[in-house]
Motif scaffolding. Structure first.
Motif, PDB file in Angstrom:
ATOM      1  N   VAL A  48      -8.888  -9.439  -8.291  1.00  0.00           N
ATOM      2  CA  VAL A  48      -7.532  -9.312  -7.753  1.00  0.00           C
ATOM      3  C   VAL A  48      -7.219  -7.860  -7.414  1.00  0.00           C
ATOM      4  N   THR A  49      -7.582  -6.951  -8.303  1.00  0.00           N
ATOM      5  CA  THR A  49      -7.305  -5.525  -8.073  1.00  0.00           C
ATOM      6  C   THR A  49      -8.043  -5.014  -6.834  1.00  0.00           C
ATOM      7  N   ALA A  50      -9.332  -5.357  -6.732  1.00  0.00           N
ATOM      8  CA  ALA A  50     -10.116  -4.900  -5.580  1.00  0.00           C
ATOM      9  C   ALA A  50      -9.578  -5.484  -4.283  1.00  0.00           C
ATOM     10  N   ARG A  51      -9.177  -6.747  -4.310  1.00  0.00           N
ATOM     11  CA  ARG A  51      -8.642  -7.381  -3.091  1.00  0.00           C
ATOM     12  C   ARG A  51      -7.347  -6.714  -2.648  1.00  0.00           C
ATOM     13  N   MET A  52      -6.489  -6.405  -3.596  1.00  0.00           N
ATOM     14  CA  MET A  52      -5.214  -5.794  -3.252  1.00  0.00           C
ATOM     15  C   MET A  52      -5.402  -4.361  -2.762  1.00  0.00           C
ATOM     16  N   LEU A  53      -6.323  -3.631  -3.377  1.00  0.00           N
ATOM     17  CA  LEU A  53      -6.582  -2.260  -2.939  1.00  0.00           C
ATOM     18  C   LEU A  53      -7.209  -2.220  -1.550  1.00  0.00           C
ATOM     19  N   ALA A  54      -8.003  -3.253  -1.231  1.00  0.00           N
ATOM     20  CA  ALA A  54      -8.710  -3.272   0.049  1.00  0.00           C
ATOM     21  C   ALA A  54      -7.965  -4.045   1.124  1.00  0.00           C
ATOM     22  N   ALA A  55      -6.761  -4.524   0.817  1.00  0.00           N
ATOM     23  CA  ALA A  55      -6.056  -5.420   1.733  1.00  0.00           C
ATOM     24  C   ALA A  55      -5.814  -4.793   3.101  1.00  0.00           C
ATOM     25  N   ASP A  56      -5.466  -3.528   3.144  1.00  0.00           N
ATOM     26  CA  ASP A  56      -5.114  -2.881   4.410  1.00  0.00           C
ATOM     27  C   ASP A  56      -6.199  -1.932   4.918  1.00  0.00           C
TER      28      ASP A  56
END
Length: 334
Positions: A48-56
């Motif tokens: 979840v953390t990696a996905r949110m950090l890489a979202a943009d």
């Protein structure tokens, strides 16, 4: 809410599922945070953390993160590999004496890892990066050839046969994606026939303790099924509890999920991965090696090395500047 409107989660489904899995595991295990529950929860939070950090992030930024993280892991795994190969050992003196001078002496070079229990986890980390690099290339990204070759060399030095099979399977799938459907069908039939002949002839004469243990684990899964009630069938016996029912922990990951997380937990895992594949079938290039290697793996700290690269793979497919594909690369007729 107006008529015809439907409820939509504020979070993407690929993020919702890991959060549900973490919450499910904590509740099903009554918040008793042993090593397995802690590692599993951290792995889900890592995704979840990696996905949110890489979202943009753009594709270029994501590839840079892949290369930087990859070379850091190569350096760490290389140091671990050198140490392990220079210090052959076994879990106890009796096993050490049994292996010395036999055709199974290579096992002495699997133990002694600085970071993990043995080289199987080292192999898992390397395979996940190889799968991610192969996926990046499949969707039109850079090759990262030298980095992937470094990880492949590390896999070869783990002496993990399941990792060798996983690496071969990924190579075959990547190769077949360049062929026509007829050529792929012929190849699969020939490979299947060769595999059956090998299993019927070579394999029975070359079974060792590790392979027999895995067969025993599969058999013991039925014993667990007969010892537990409906609640345990549905919600599992608890992470890390397989050994209390059998003679050994379940280091065949599918058995671990079904027995320790139950039908409900296993279905949540399958639904999460299935919806990722449904959106982008090319992500199978990342999932395949890890799935094959899971036949020789504990639910251990290395799980985060699967979920974080998986988050990067999903982010690549969603990147506004990236090439999003919905199928494996296909052969193009001239």
């Amino acid at each position: 809410m107006a008529r015809g409107d439907s409820f939509r989660s504020p979070l993407p489904s690929d993020i919702t599922f890991p959060l549900l899995l973490a919450a499910y595991a904590i509740v099903a295990n009554e918040a008793k945070f042993g090593p397995e529950l802690t590692n599993f929860s951290l792995a889900m939070v890592g995704y979840v953390t990696a996905r949110m950090l890489a979202a943009d992030a753009s594709s270029a930024q994501l590839n840079a993160a892949f290369k930087i993280g990859g070379w850091i892991c190569v350096a760490a795994l290389a140091l671990d590999t050198v140490y392990r190969l220079q210090h052959p050992q076994a879990p106890n003196e009796a096993m050490y004496s049994e292996l010395i001078g036999t055709n199974l002496e290579f096992y002495l070079y699997k133990f002694g890892s600085l970071m993990f229990a043995d080289s199987n986890t080292v192999a898992l980390v390397a395979l996940c990066f190889i799968g991610l690099g192969t996926y990046i290339r499949a969707i039109g990204g850079p090759r990262n050839t030298i980095l992937l070759m470094a990880f492949a060399a590390i896999v070869l030095l783990t002496f993990s046969r399941s990792a060798y099979v996983a690496l071969a399977a990924l190579a075959v799938v990547a190769l077949l994606s360049q062929f026509t459907r007829v050529a792929r069908a012929v190849f699969v039939c020939l490979a299947g026939a060769a595999s059956c002949i090998t299993l019927m002839t070579v394999a029975p004469s070359s079974l060792d303790g590790s392979l027999l243990t895995k067969i025993g684990i599969l058999n013991n899964a039925w014993e667990i099924a007969g010892q537990v009630g409906l609640y345990e069938w549905l919600f599992g016996i608890g992470l890390g509890q397989t050994e209390s029912y059998t003679y050994t922990p379940a280091h065949v990951l599918p058995v671990t999920y079904v027995s320790e997380m139950g039908v409900v937990g296993s279905l949540l895992v399958l639904m999460w991965l299935a919806q990722l594949v449904a959106r982008n079938r090319a992500i199978l290039l990342f999932l395949l090696p890890a799935m094959v290697a899971s036949m020789s793996y504990f639910l251990y700290a290395g799980t985060a090395f699967f979920t974080v690269p998986l988050a990067l793979a999903v982010a690549f497919s969603r990147s506004s500047n990236g090439t999003c594909v919905t199928a494996l690369p296909q052969h193009r007729q001239s």
